[in-house]
Design an enzyme around this catalytic site. Structure first.
Site, PDB file in Angstrom:
ATOM      1  N   GLU A   1       0.938  -1.336   0.182  1.00 52.55           N
ATOM      2  CA  GLU A   1      -0.346  -0.105  -0.134  1.00 52.55           C
ATOM      3  C   GLU A   1       1.340   1.411   0.209  1.00 52.55           C
ATOM      4  O   GLU A   1       0.588   2.271  -1.060  1.00 52.55           O
ATOM      5  CB  GLU A   1      -0.954  -0.167   1.275  1.00 52.55           C
ATOM      6  CG  GLU A   1      -2.072  -1.416   1.303  1.00 52.55           C
ATOM      7  CD  GLU A   1      -1.725  -2.082   1.802  1.00 52.55           C
ATOM      8  OE1 GLU A   1      -0.278  -2.606   1.959  1.00 52.55           O
ATOM      9  OE2 GLU A   1      -2.313  -2.887   2.918  1.00 52.55           O
TER      10      GLU A   1
ATOM     11  N   ARG B   1       3.437  -1.473  15.533  1.00 52.59           N
ATOM     12  CA  ARG B   1       2.263   0.069  16.307  1.00 52.59           C
ATOM     13  C   ARG B   1       3.030   0.677  17.315  1.00 52.59           C
ATOM     14  O   ARG B   1       2.213   0.564  18.060  1.00 52.59           O
ATOM     15  CB  ARG B   1       1.417  -1.599  16.729  1.00 52.59           C
ATOM     16  CG  ARG B   1       1.754  -2.566  17.270  1.00 52.59           C
ATOM     17  CD  ARG B   1       0.868  -4.068  17.611  1.00 52.59           C
ATOM     18  NE  ARG B   1       1.483  -4.809  18.036  1.00 52.59           N
ATOM     19  CZ  ARG B   1       1.858  -5.958  17.511  1.00 52.59           C
ATOM     20  NH1 ARG B   1       2.586  -5.380  16.099  1.00 52.59           N
ATOM     21  NH2 ARG B   1       2.321  -7.217  17.760  1.00 52.59           N
TER      22      ARG B   1
ATOM     23  N   HIS C   1     -25.606   8.438  20.991  1.00 53.23           N
ATOM     24  CA  HIS C   1     -27.284   8.960  20.346  1.00 53.23           C
ATOM     25  C   HIS C   1     -26.812   7.374  19.075  1.00 53.23           C
ATOM     26  O   HIS C   1     -27.202   7.501  18.035  1.00 53.23           O
ATOM     27  CB  HIS C   1     -27.069   9.879  19.346  1.00 53.23           C
ATOM     28  CG  HIS C   1     -27.272  11.142  20.366  1.00 53.23           C
ATOM     29  ND1 HIS C   1     -28.110  11.515  20.761  1.00 53.23           N
ATOM     30  CD2 HIS C   1     -26.168  11.720  20.861  1.00 53.23           C
ATOM     31  CE1 HIS C   1     -27.986  12.142  22.417  1.00 53.23           C
ATOM     32  NE2 HIS C   1     -26.146  12.803  22.164  1.00 53.23           N
TER      33      HIS C   1
HETATM   34  C1  G6Q Z   1       2.589  -3.294  13.104  1.00 55.62           C
HETATM   35  C2  G6Q Z   1       2.539  -3.767  12.205  1.00 55.62           C
HETATM   36  C3  G6Q Z   1       1.496  -3.130  11.004  1.00 55.62           C
HETATM   37  C4  G6Q Z   1       3.025  -2.427  10.319  1.00 55.62           C
HETATM   38  C5  G6Q Z   1       1.864  -2.048   8.785  1.00 55.62           C
HETATM   39  C6  G6Q Z   1       3.834  -1.436   7.910  1.00 55.62           C
HETATM   40  O1  G6Q Z   1       3.430  -3.473  14.426  1.00 55.62           O
HETATM   41  O2  G6Q Z   1       3.719  -4.973  11.657  1.00 55.62           O
HETATM   42  O3  G6Q Z   1       0.855  -2.165  10.896  1.00 55.62           O
HETATM   43  O4  G6Q Z   1       3.646  -1.620  10.583  1.00 55.62           O
HETATM   44  O5  G6Q Z   1       2.117  -3.435   7.701  1.00 55.62           O
HETATM   45  O6  G6Q Z   1       4.836  -2.063   7.578  1.00 55.62           O
HETATM   46  P1  G6Q Z   1       5.535  -0.897   7.329  1.00 55.62           P
HETATM   47  O7  G6Q Z   1       6.169  -0.342   8.359  1.00 55.62           O
HETATM   48  O8  G6Q Z   1       7.201  -2.320   7.067  1.00 55.62           O
HETATM   49  O9  G6Q Z   1       5.609  -0.401   5.835  1.00 55.62           O
END
Ligand code: G6Q
Length: 549
Positions: free
Chosen positions: A212, A267, A383
């Site tokens: 993405e 995360r 609501h």
């Molecule tokens: C987080 C996950 C996941 C990751 C995304 C983006 O702990 O591993 O949410 O952050 O898939 O990954 P990249 O930073 O490698 O693009």
């Protein structure tokens, strides 16, 4: 495998739950006028009220014994010592190093990580300052007014959530935007009103391979080079990644690339260079205050006894509802519009970390793990879905978050907001009995027959638990505290459940599956044989739709 001591603690909790069911939360308050005083923890600006839970001293003692039976204290020490507790990826977990303001070293892989952390942070802050001051300009000489972070998951949710939460701290004239979805609508809608000459793109990706992000980054790059020329790309892009070689291939200038380390989970990365868009928006001073908030909680989590340790209590109370009472959902309701993205942020933090079904040694778990986390700001939720919280058949414990003082210099609005928050937690706890409903309807002059017909619909069972987390105001430091509280809550629960909170093989699977299907989807006639009937049918249907224009 659950140890005998852990099994005993769980059995004691189960037996006590049955005893506690004879009492309502409201009656616990009636019996003990000091219940609020005894069941809250204050940490500077932050107040954690856990008095509206279906627990008493005995339940708490059993929960603390449960924590000790799982060696919470020892595992907390191992976490902070940088042991490789993310065993399936062979990594230490040290996002706390990024907010370590103690001056103490943080050993990782036999060396102190702090010099690298501080040097990288200093580069991030200098870059942020230069963008803010206008010293750094776009290719045509315009200062940057719009920062577009391109990332997804951990490389998006943190800065996006925080930029919204801290919008009053954003420098006037600067705007931060976040593009994450591979759906082209996301980048198209975000860029629709932006002047590319004054737009800086930050490509945020730990791996620099995420489909993405790479797709959106490529589209942004094409737009910039079409409009401003290929030579302008260097002026309009920066990157945050652990894969510096891949960033170089994309063509981003070395001095605009900010690294971080594999011991920072996606995360948990808001504290790292992934916070660059946020640091530009709110400035180095506020970003450092945000880090300080995280550090406050690290100190508290390490030093406070479990009995008065906020993340430990949050985690243990959650375990009680999940494993002893069988509640599978948990709502987070900020009475703070600017925390609108906080529930989504926590969804990733809790569900990606603890949505696991094998223990650390690979055996099936014996206890249920992460709850479904969800929520929306109050009062809007009132609501909508609050009906289910009050009268649905499932009991869903709630975290209410609210500031003690207004941020929008509007005391009237804030007074109503605050009153609504308290009214909801009180109503969830107290409910409304059949007798109360009948007396209200009686006073309204309804006939006995109408009262009998209507009353059951107006009864609220009550006894529905909630936590209230109150902070003085939604400042950078308090936001840092909130985020770190939940991070350590997740860790505490992972210790009780004996799972690895720091890998995410389910997310990796998603990445893998799409790369297999994408070439078939994008081809007009690649064979779909070998795919399951539904997948093949859907691809072929789309081909027909596209062929028919
Ligand atoms: C987080 C996950 C996941 C990751 C995304 C983006 O702990 O591993 O949410 O952050 O898939 O990954 P990249 O930073 O490698 O693009």
């Amino acid at each position: 495998m659950t140890s005998a001591r852990t099994a005993r603690a769980l059995a004691a909790l189960e037996a006590h739950r049955i005893a506690l069911e004879q009492q309502s939360i409201a009656s616990l308050f009636d019996e003990d006028p000091r219940r609020f005083q005894r069941y809250h923890v204050q940490l500077d600006d932050l107040l954690f009220d856990y008095s509206k839970h279906r627990i008493d001293d005995i339940a708490l003692a059993h929960l603390i014994e449960l924590a000790r039976s799982c060696d919470l204290e020892g595992k907390r020490k191992a976490l902070f010592l940088g042991e490789k507790i993310n065993s399936t990826e062979g990594r230490a977990v040290q996002h706390m190093a990024l907010r370590n303001l103690s001056g103490r070293p943080v050993p990782i892989d036999g060396r102190d990580a702090m010099p690298d952390v501080l040097a990288t942070r200093a580069r991030v802050m200098t870059f942020a300052e230069n963008v803010r001051s206008g010293a750094l300009k776009g290719a045509t000489g315009k200062p940057f007014t719009d920062i577009v972070n391109i990332g997804i998951g951990g490389s998006d949710l943190g800065p996006a959530m925080a930029a919204r939460a801290l919008s009053p701290f954003i420098q006037p004239g600067l705007r931060a935007h976040f593009v994450s979805n591979v759906d082209g609508a996301d980048i198209a809608d975000t860029l629709a009103d932006l002047d590319l000459e004054s737009t800086l793109f930050i490509i945020s990706s730990k791996t620099f391979t995420t489909q993405e992000t790479m797709t959106n980054a490529a589209s942004a790059r094409i737009l910039v080079s079409q409009l401003l020329g290929e030579a302008a790309v260097g002026d309009h892009f920066a990157a945050v990644s652990t894969k510096l070689d891949l960033v170089a291939k994309f063509g981003i200038r070395e001095d605009r690339v900010f690294g971080f380390w594999d011991w920072v989970g996606g995360r948990y990365s808001i504290w790292s260079s992934i916070g660059l868009a946020l640091a530009i928006a709110i400035g180095p001073e506020h970003f450092e205050a945000f880090l300080l908030g995280g550090f406050d909680i690290d100190e508290h989590f390490q030093q406070a006894p479990i009995e008065s340790n906020i993340p430990a209590l949050m985690g243990l109370i959650g375990v009680y509802y999940r494993n002893v009472c069988g509640h599978g959902a948990h709502a987070v309701i900020p009475y703070d519009q600017r925390l609108a993205r906080f529930p989504a942020y926590l969804q990733q933090l809790e569900m990606e970390s603890n949505g696991k079904s094998v223990t650390r040694d690979g055996a099936p778990v014996t206890l249920a793990t992460a709850s479904v986390i969800w929520g929306e700001p109050g009062t809007n939720g009132q609501h909508a879905f609050f009906q289910l919280l009050h009268q649905g058949v499932d009991i869903i414990p709630v975290d209410f978050l609210v500031a003690a003082e207004p941020t929008a210099a509007d005391a009237h609005h804030h007074g109503l907001l605050f009153a609504n928050c308290l009214a909801q937690s009180e109503a969830l706890m107290r409910g409304r009995s059949q007798a109360e409903v009948e007396s209200i309807l009686n006073l309204q002059g309804l006939s006995a027959r109408d009262i009998a017909a209507l009353a059951p619909h107006k009864v609220f069972p009550g006894n529905r638990p909630s936590t209230t987390l109150m902070y003085r105001a939604l400042t950078p430091r308090n936001l840092g505290r909130l985020v770190a509280l939940y991070e350590h809550k997740v860790f505490v629960q992972s210790v009780i459940w004996d799972i690895n909170a720091f890998d995410q093989w389910g997310v990796e699977l998603g990445k893998e599956l799409c790369s297999r299907l994408a070439p078939i989807v994008m081809s007009k006639d690649a064979p779909t044989a070998g795919l399951d009937g539904s997948t093949a049918g859907l691809i072929n249907y789309r081909r027909v739709v596209m062929a028919n224009g």
